[in-house]
Write an enzyme that holds these catalytic residues in place. Sequence first.
Site: not given
Length: 436
Positions: A106, A130, A133, A202, A206, A191, A307, A135
């Site tokens: 992202k 996809e 943003v 982050d 997003k 991160e 994750g 996960g």
Amino acid sequence: MAEHVRVGIVGLGTVGSGAYRLLVDSAAHVARHAGRPVVVERVVVRDPHRPRAVAVPPGLLTTDIGAILRDPSISVVALLVGGLEPARSMMVALLESGKDVVTANKALLAEYGPELFDLARRHGRSIAFEAAVAGGIPIVAAIGECLAANRIESIRGILNGTSNFILSRMEEEGADYTEVLRLAQAEGYAEADPAMDVDGTDATQKLALLTHLAFGTWVPWAQIPRRGIEGIDLDLMATARELGYRIRLLAIAARAPGAGGGGVALRVAPTLVRLGTPLAETRGAYNAVSIVGDAVGRMFFHGLGAGQMPTASAVVADIIDTVVGRAAITFRTTGMLETDAPAGRRLEAGMVERHLLRFLVADRPGVLARIAGSLGEQGISIASVIQHEADNATGAVPLVIMTHRSPAATVSAAVDAIDRTDVIRGRSLCLGVVDD
Ligand code: HSE
């Protein structure tokens, strides 16, 4: 079944390993959805000799992205390296050599989205993101495709798993901030530079992507007002709870009144969310997005936003979408990240909401009246006040004020003015409040 599709993977870190594992372990399932077998042909890594949790045949590994660029049989590439460079140069080279790209990066899209999407369009390629943003939550598809009939009114999201994990553990266990951050890193949520998680970067990146999808306007992420969770302490959490709230790092994009109806108010900041609402009940590394569309009403999405396997789930779904041609259609029809935002749309930083203010003040006569007076002069109405007796010898006490709905800019200016008076003994805090 049709002939198999060859894909490349660039980067075999947490997400890359998960995507590889899913493509191999669920090959039959993936093939059914893709309409043909999907075979990993090449995996680009920095160090082919590094021990890895995932067993990739040595013949697939290479340190040279040119092995993918020069191979016309590879049509889809999952670019799963973080950061801006060399990710940007790699993306450019992949698009120019005719590959469709899937990415979870992202930061890259938030920084260079317009130029990369233009480049993809010029080369007749697609970029699917996809996984970039929230996960595993299919929020990009939801906004870009499934909710396309709606005028989106607002998006409120918990978009950073690491900070939600930290806030949850602090609140539930009184855990130490640094210790929980280390745990989040060990779990693979954070991160490479965890400062980007906790300072809101982050989540802001997003939000910039979601804002474009939902409102058709491209806002450079660095222009979005942003605060992280670094200033949140256990005392503030306890106060929030006393008032019936929990603190969450919330990313908000909402149509704003004024600006000819074309304004979008944006911010990322720790925010009070009412206990019992779905956002407040989003715990641990979970992400959540609450969207209001004019036709559909309020919708709530909840799932693991960080994750290995949740993110890999989104990457592999994007690979399948690309193989079957859905990604190309979506990419074309949503006009993703066109450089010219529709006329009349402007970024407005102003939200109108309730605020929680915490001042550390001198414990002496007239202080409360003075602060209340300052707020009143700015037209800010007080809903409730909490001041507990000080149990220390410093002579300073926290004074907590909940306001009625007021413009964020007015409240912030009022707090700045109060901070300049001699009754203030420490750093003041101002948090927006979400009640529904
Ligand atoms: N570091 C991110 C998070 C995961 O904690 O949510 C990838 O976006």
